[in-house]
Design a protein around this motif. Structure first.
Motif, mmCIF file in Angstrom:
data_model
loop_
_atom_site.group_PDB
_atom_site.id
_atom_site.type_symbol
_atom_site.label_atom_id
_atom_site.label_comp_id
_atom_site.label_asym_id
_atom_site.label_seq_id
_atom_site.Cartn_x
_atom_site.Cartn_y
_atom_site.Cartn_z
ATOM 1 N N VAL A 159 0.824 -1.218 0.000
ATOM 2 C CA VAL A 159 0.000 0.000 0.000
ATOM 3 C C VAL A 159 0.851 1.258 0.000
ATOM 4 N N ARG A 216 -9.082 8.180 -0.209
ATOM 5 C CA ARG A 216 -9.411 8.165 1.223
ATOM 6 C C ARG A 216 -8.552 7.138 1.960
ATOM 7 N N ASN A 217 -8.496 5.955 1.367
ATOM 8 C CA ASN A 217 -7.697 4.902 1.990
ATOM 9 C C ASN A 217 -6.352 4.782 1.286
ATOM 10 N N LEU A 218 -5.475 3.956 1.857
ATOM 11 C CA LEU A 218 -4.221 3.658 1.171
ATOM 12 C C LEU A 218 -4.547 2.766 -0.028
ATOM 13 N N ARG A 220 2.213 6.831 8.118
ATOM 14 C CA ARG A 220 0.943 6.119 7.963
ATOM 15 C C ARG A 220 1.167 4.795 7.220
#
Lengths: 903, 375
Positions: A50, A57-59, A79
């Motif tokens: 990732v 929004r997300n990885l 992150r």
């Protein structure tokens, strides 16, 4: 087309359509992966890859996500790191005791170290899984499984098999074979691709469990088939403990088959010959002797025979398994020391028609293109070859091509496994090759699918062949071949539909009375469609043995010197006479298949055999055994006491491929250097050394002290090899001849501009029916060939414990309906009887055998298949028709003792 | 109950006639103008999805009606199927025509026996002449083998193919490569059931009068399916429509959108249940007697059970999350455990392959934020 993206604040230009991972690699960013394997479709299950993408929004999992223009990507920040760490800990929590030590020695260990994970902070939730050591050959330690699915994806996509599947759901998901069967109860072909794919050691070789470490790792070239795969041997305490594929090898890229990977333990088998042996009296036993005793014995006998009956009463058989150097000194020995051109090798019984047939068409008798080009072909015409069993790594390339959209045409009297991949299967009657191929040519000409430009610019004699083809319309041929006219037309159109059509063929073309004609017929197809002299096309005979190409190249043939320079050409002979310092014969010698006539006539009195087992592998064995017994002198150089060695007067213990260095030439004319893996066993000598010592003992020493010196002489004497030397071979990972000078890069694709004699030649070829014809007494047609798990006479593979666990005995493969008609059940003992002998063997009912046709291999001692095989042979090349034998089957009522052969 | 989906025979025929008189582009234009979005929870504009399938490469295409309704607390689709199956069939026919497909699957969870029979009857009773005018497409009633994840459109497609029901990486999307690799339209029951209504009143009127179905359950007096305009407050839905709390106990928590949705406390009662908030319209009401620990654990166990097992963060994460919660509640492991739970929640959200893993801990996050001490 390219796109511009930003990776870690760096502007990168990447090709359109690439994934974020691919783009990151271009940018030099190192993204960790676990489930990623660029050879198969992205699964995206581990989520380790990732990255942060601006606006998402997300990885995002970079392995499968397409990179789009203007994207801003960060591959490594707090992150992202935190996520990767947690994922690694999550995976580790269900393995062993949750500590990184459980995975020591695995690929995943590296990642754990990189992310500072020594122990998982998450509790174990998956039930402990007991290691499954049933095997054979490799074990499942599924407690280490992280369900990355690389093994099943590799197996399903690249290998085309379904061995293991997923069971259960969620955290309880696991891998299992259907019905928890052991591997021998599955489709597994033990190629080991899954083992290579596993990042945690959940799949691991038996040998590695016992020997995780080693003293050193040594590269070599596999000793089995003509693919010439690269191997890396693990050596510990002077022994080979295990073998892996060489990922840097230009042909195999790390892939291997069960033999290359697991059948290495023959080298350490207690049966290895360790001392010379002499049979002092004709009916006496073989007794241990010293080397000098053995050499003197031979020198004396050969001297006597030569004096009494002349040098041509002595013949030598060189070896398609031994190195180029072994083969060259053997042929030089026969020519300059014995004084005869009676030197041959086992290409005689397999691809000799390829040499004669392709030479008649193109001017040179070898593969026209390289093996790698298979992957880029658009149409593959596979005829008379079963690479899935005989050349598995080549089969992988065929499967890859088909996965990429290529069409596969298969012509084979059996429904071989690869028909799963074929667009069309032509199940022709054994021996009807010419009719089928000429009919395909007929269709191609009739429908205007020929390449007129190529024909007129680069070939001759087309008109005669055009006329010949007119006599083979599909409707007529359909009756002769058992293939429908519709299918013949479809296959012909398909073959002619592309300029990247490649023909791959094997012994189903050559081992016939029409062997040479079969090859010429295929060459006609190739030239008619212009499918030669360009990449991804051409015609490639799949040479069976690791160095059968080389043995021929080295002139271990009765009519040529190295490089196919003729023995009847005065300028050539004088050149070699000068080099050897001896008078040489100018008459063509005997082919091995002519030996038995000659022995029976009293013309041939002595035979020197290097690493070949004709008493197991020549046809019509009853005759062969009788003839060999008649010889005044039989000398055999071997690693095991084979059937032939047991009949010899002198046996020399030879070194295996692992114990010496030299070069092998694979099916695509690639000369490859292989070096010693282990020191020679106590008491053995490499074959080239034995020949040199014999020459010295006979008063005619040859001036070599190493394989490299031998090669250098070959290169000096042969224009096609002049540019090849050991240093180049080492550096460039092998070279495809012709390689005429030191700066020449080698020739994977031949005939791009010219054929050796200028134009290619179309050859008129008629249908020559098999000598063996089924009749009411012998109604079945027996096809003989190879099986995956064993190799030729089986002397090496039957001494490999693992391989014997997979296949331990021979079977006669019979069609379901035929079995029913004859009331034969699976495993029943049956007698297979031909006009020459009979064999007792177990029946196997299989869909690969079509009605009226049977199949047996020649790998096993307990069922000596060649007792049955035909005496018919191809006139021009002498190659026997192993592919057609008329037999009948008799069911055995009660258990009788095993009958090897009936006289 | 509501007669939102009821149509008189004359209205029905005239809507279908309107559709038959329109070409695919016109149909989709009307859908887009109506503002219809996916009502199964995702909220994706229906017109755009239909257009994506219509304009995908020519050849075989499919329409799938997603009647898996796996989200706990959701029963609105069952309501529609049992009471107004013809709307579903009409919606499918219109979709088939719009995207150029000749075959549709109604993927219905096997537990809905009554709904299955209702659809079967409706298919048999559908006027053959009318079916012929729509090109006599093949409509298959497919019983799902079971499992929450089958409601995810790409997992649903895998399930129809006989494979493990596992979500697939996107791209490609089902609109490009779905069932058997062909362009496929997947829509929820409620979405499709609204389609004939669009052609009944016209797009503008439809948008004006659109009502969402809400599945209200839990500690309310009148559990059931309610229809309301988007924007209705939580208070109005729970206390007016659903008859307020069923006992003297006070409202504590509402879980909106199902277990994969959000949690709202009494402080949020004036929240407008509008587009982007209502999700699939599920509202589960909990009163003050409910243990939040039990609630959170129940949800965690649900997702651990339902995780398909394909991707590491969810397969491993849902199981560990549950185990850690259990431990937390048994012997109060303290703030470090809570920190790890929060980290795990973040990583699952950030890295899971599909919505299950991404939303499994959302309610937990909301509850710990709003009720920290109690959890």
């Amino acid at each position: 087309m390219t796109i511009n993206i930003t990776i870690d604040n760096k502007k990168v230009t990447a090709p359109e359509g690439c994934t974020i991972l691919q783009a990151a690699n271009i940018a030099g960013a190192d993204i960790p992966t676990l489930c990623h394997d660029q050879r198969v479709k992205e699964l995206g299950v581990c989520r380790l890859c990732v990255v942060e993408v601006e606006g998402a929004r997300n990885l995002v999992a970079s392995c499968g996500a397409p990179a789009t223009g203007g994207m801003k990507i960060v591959t490594d920040n707090e992150r992202v790191r935190a996520s990767r760490r947690v994922i690694l800990e999550l995976l580790l929590s269900d393995i062993g005791d949750g500590s990184a030590k459980s995975l020591s020695g695995s690929a995943m260990e590296k990642l754990l170290k990189e992310y500072g994970v020594t122990k998982s902070s998450f509790p174990r939730t998956r039930a402990k899984i007991k290691i499954d050591k049933r095997g054979p050959l490799y074990v499942h330690d599924y407690d280490k499984c992280i369900l990355c699915r690389r093994c099943i994806t590799t197996c399903e996509t690249r290998i085309g098999r379904y061995v293991t599947g997923l069971t259960g759901k969620g955290n309880a998901t696991g891998l299992a074979t259907f019905g928890q069967a052991p591997l021998t109860g599955t489709e597994c072909e033990f190629c080991g691709a899954c083992i290579d794919a596993c990042p945690t050691g959940a799949l691991i070789e038996n040998w590695r469990l016992k020997n995780l470490d080693c003293d050193r790792r040594a590269k070599s070239i596999c000793t089995y088939c003509g693919t010439g795969c690269g191997i890396i041997a693990n050596v510990k305490n002077g022994k080979i403990t295990g073998v892996e594929g060489d990922p840097d090898h230009p042909v195999s890229h790390g892939d291997l088959c069960v033999k290359g990977r697991f059948a290495f333990d023959f080298a350490h088998h207690p049966d290895r010959l360790k001392t010379p042996m002499i049979r002092k009296r004709k009916r006496g036993k073989l007794e241990k002797a010293t080397w000098d005793e053995a050499f003197d014995f031979i020198a004396k006998r050969l001297g006597e025979i030569k004096k009494k009956s002349g040098p041509d009463s002595i013949a030598g058989v060189s070896s398609s398994r031994c190195s180029n150097e072994d083969n060259y000194v053997m042929s030089r020995f026969m020519r300059s020391v014995v004084g005869t051109n009676n030197i041959d090798n086992c290409a005689r019984v397999c691809h000799a028609p390829s040499v004669t047939g392709l030479a008649a068409a193109f001017g040179s008798g070898a593969a026209t293109n390289s093996l790698e080009e298979i992957e880029g072909a658009e149409v593959i015409f596979l005829i008379g070859s079963n690479p899935q069993d005989a050349h598995p790594v080549i089969s992988l390339k065929i499967k890859k091509a088909v996965n990429n959209g290529a069409s596969l045409i298969i012509a084979d009297p059996r429904k071989i496994w690869l028909t799963k991949y074929s667009t069309i299967h032509l199940p022709l009657k054994p021996g009807s090759n010419v009719a089928l191929i000429n009919s395909m040519l007929n269709v191609i000409i009739e429908e205007g699918l020929i390449d007129e430009q190529f024909i007129s610019a680069r070939t001759m004699n087309f008109d005669a062949v055009k006329q010949m083809a007119a006599g083979y319309p599909p409707a007529k041929v359909s009756r002769m071949t058992g293939v429908s006219a519709k299918d013949i037309r479809m296959a012909a159109r398909l073959y002619a539909s592309s300029k990247k059509s490649m023909i791959l063929y094997g012994l189903g073309i050559t081992e016939h009375t029409s062997g040479t004609n079969n090859v010429k017929a295929l060459a006609n197809l190739v030239m008619a469609t212009g499918n030669v002299g360009r990449p991804n096309s051409g015609i490639n005979p799949l040479r069976g043995q690791n160095n059968v190409q080389g043995a021929c190249d080295m002139g271990a043939l009765p009519n040529v010197f190295p490089g196919y320079q003729s023995v009847t050409d005065e300028s050539v002979v004088s050149k070699f006479e000068e080099r050897y310092g001896a008078k040489l014969s100018r008459s063509v010698g005997l082919k091995t298949t002519e030996y038995y006539d000659a022995i029976e006539n009293g013309d041939l009195k002595a035979l020197v055999i290097m690493a070949m087992d004709p008493a197991s592998t020549d046809p019509n064995l009853n005759r062969v055994h009788a003839a060999l017994k008649k010889l005044d002198l039989l000398v055999v150089m071997e690693i095991f006491n084979t059937r032939t060695a047991k009949m010899a007067d002198v046996v020399f213990p030879a070194a295996s491929f692992a114990e010496k260095e030299g070069t092998f030439t694979n099916a695509e004319r690639r000369v490859q250097l292989f070096r010693k893996i282990i020191d020679p066993l106590q008491g053995v000598r490499p074959d080239w050394r034995i020949v040199l010592d014999l020459a010295s003992a006979m008063g005619a020493p040859m001036p070599f002290s190493s394989p490299e010196e031998i090669w250098d002489e070959v290169a000096r004497m042969t224009p096609q090899f002049k540019g090849i030397n050991y240093a180049r071979l080492e550096r460039e990972k092998g070279l495809c001849w012709p390689c005429p000078d030191k700066s020449h890069p080698g020739s994977p694709v031949m005939y791009e501009v010219n054929f050796p004699h200028g134009l290619g030649k179309f050859n008129v070829v008629g249908n020559i029916p098999p000598k063996e014809k089924p009749d009411s007494k012998y109604p079945f047609t027996l096809v003989t060939g190879r099986r995956l798990e064993h190799y030729n006479d089986g002397s090496m593979t039957r001494r490999s414990r693992g391989l014997m666990k997979i296949r331990s005995h021979e079977t006669v493969d019979i069609n379901r309906d035929d079995a029913k008609m004859k009331r034969i059940k699976q495993g029943d003992r049956v007698k297979v009887i031909s006009r020459r002998g009979e064999v007792l063997v177990r029946a196997k009912i299989t869909d690969s055998s079509l009605p009226g046709r049977l199949f047996m291999s020649f790998h096993f001692d307990d069922a000596l298949t060649n007792v049955l095989t035909s005496e018919g042979y191809d006139e021009l090349s002498g190659t026997p028709e192993y592919k057609v034998t008329a037999v009948r089957l008799e069911k055995i009522k009660k258990k009788t003792s095993v009958l090897r052969s009936k006289k | 109950m509501t007669s939102l989906f009821a149509l008189k025979e004359s209205q029905r025929r005239s809507s279908l006639k309107k559709v038959l008189a329109s070409n695919p582009e016109e149909i989709i234009k009307e859908i887009s103008a109506s503002g219809l979005v996916g009502l199964g929870g995702a909220g994706f504009p229906a017109g755009r999805k239909w257009e994506a399938v219509r304009s995908a490469r020519p050849g075989e295409k499919f329409v799938i009606c997603n009647a898996e309704e796996g989200e706990p607390g959701t029963f609105k689709d069952r309501y529609i199927i049992e009471n107004f199956p013809s709307r579903v069939i009409e919606g499918i026919l219109i979709a088939l025509r719009a995207v150029g497909a000749g075959k549709a699957y109604i993927y219905i969870r096997h537990e809905y026996g009554k709904g299955y029979r209702s659809l079967l009857r409706a298919l048999r009773e559908f006027p053959p002449g009318l079916m012929k005018k729509f090109g006599s497409p093949e409509i298959v009633l497919f019983k799902g083998p079971g499992g929450y994840i089958c409601g995810e459109e790409s997992a649903l497609i895998e399930s129809i193919c006989g494979r493990r029901a596992e979500p697939q990486s996107r791209p490609p999307y089902p609109t490009q490569s779905g069932l058997f690799g062909r362009p496929t339209l997947v829509n929820n029951v409620e979405t499709l059931a609204n389609v004939p209504l669009i052609f009944n009143t016209g797009a503008a009127k439809f948008q004006e009068n659109f009502r969402k179905l809400f599945s209200v359950s839990g500690d309310v007096k009148k559990r059931g399916v309610y229809s309301a305009s988007p924007g209705i407050t939580l208070r109005e839905l729970v206390f007016t429509q659903a008859g307020a709390m069923r006992s003297a106990r006070r409202f504590k928590l509402a879980i909106v959108g199902g277990l994969s949705g959000r949690a709202y406390s009494a402080d949020d009662l004036d929240l407008k249940l509008d587009y982007g908030i209502f999700g699939n319209g599920t509202v589960i009401v909990l009163d003050e007697s409910r243990s939040l620990k039990d609630t959170v654990l129940n949800i965690a166990e649900f997702f651990a059970d339902e995780s398909c097992g394909k991707c590491a963060p969810c397969r491993q994460g849902t199981a560990k999350f549950t185990a850690m919660l259990k431990k937390q509640f048994k012997n109060k492991s303290g703030s470090n455990n809570m920190k790890r739970l929060k980290l795990l929640s973040t990583v699952m959200k950030d890295t899971s392959l599909c919505g299950l893993g991404q939303t499994a801990t959302r309610v937990f996050d909301d509850i710990t934020e709003k009720f920290g001490a109690e959890v």
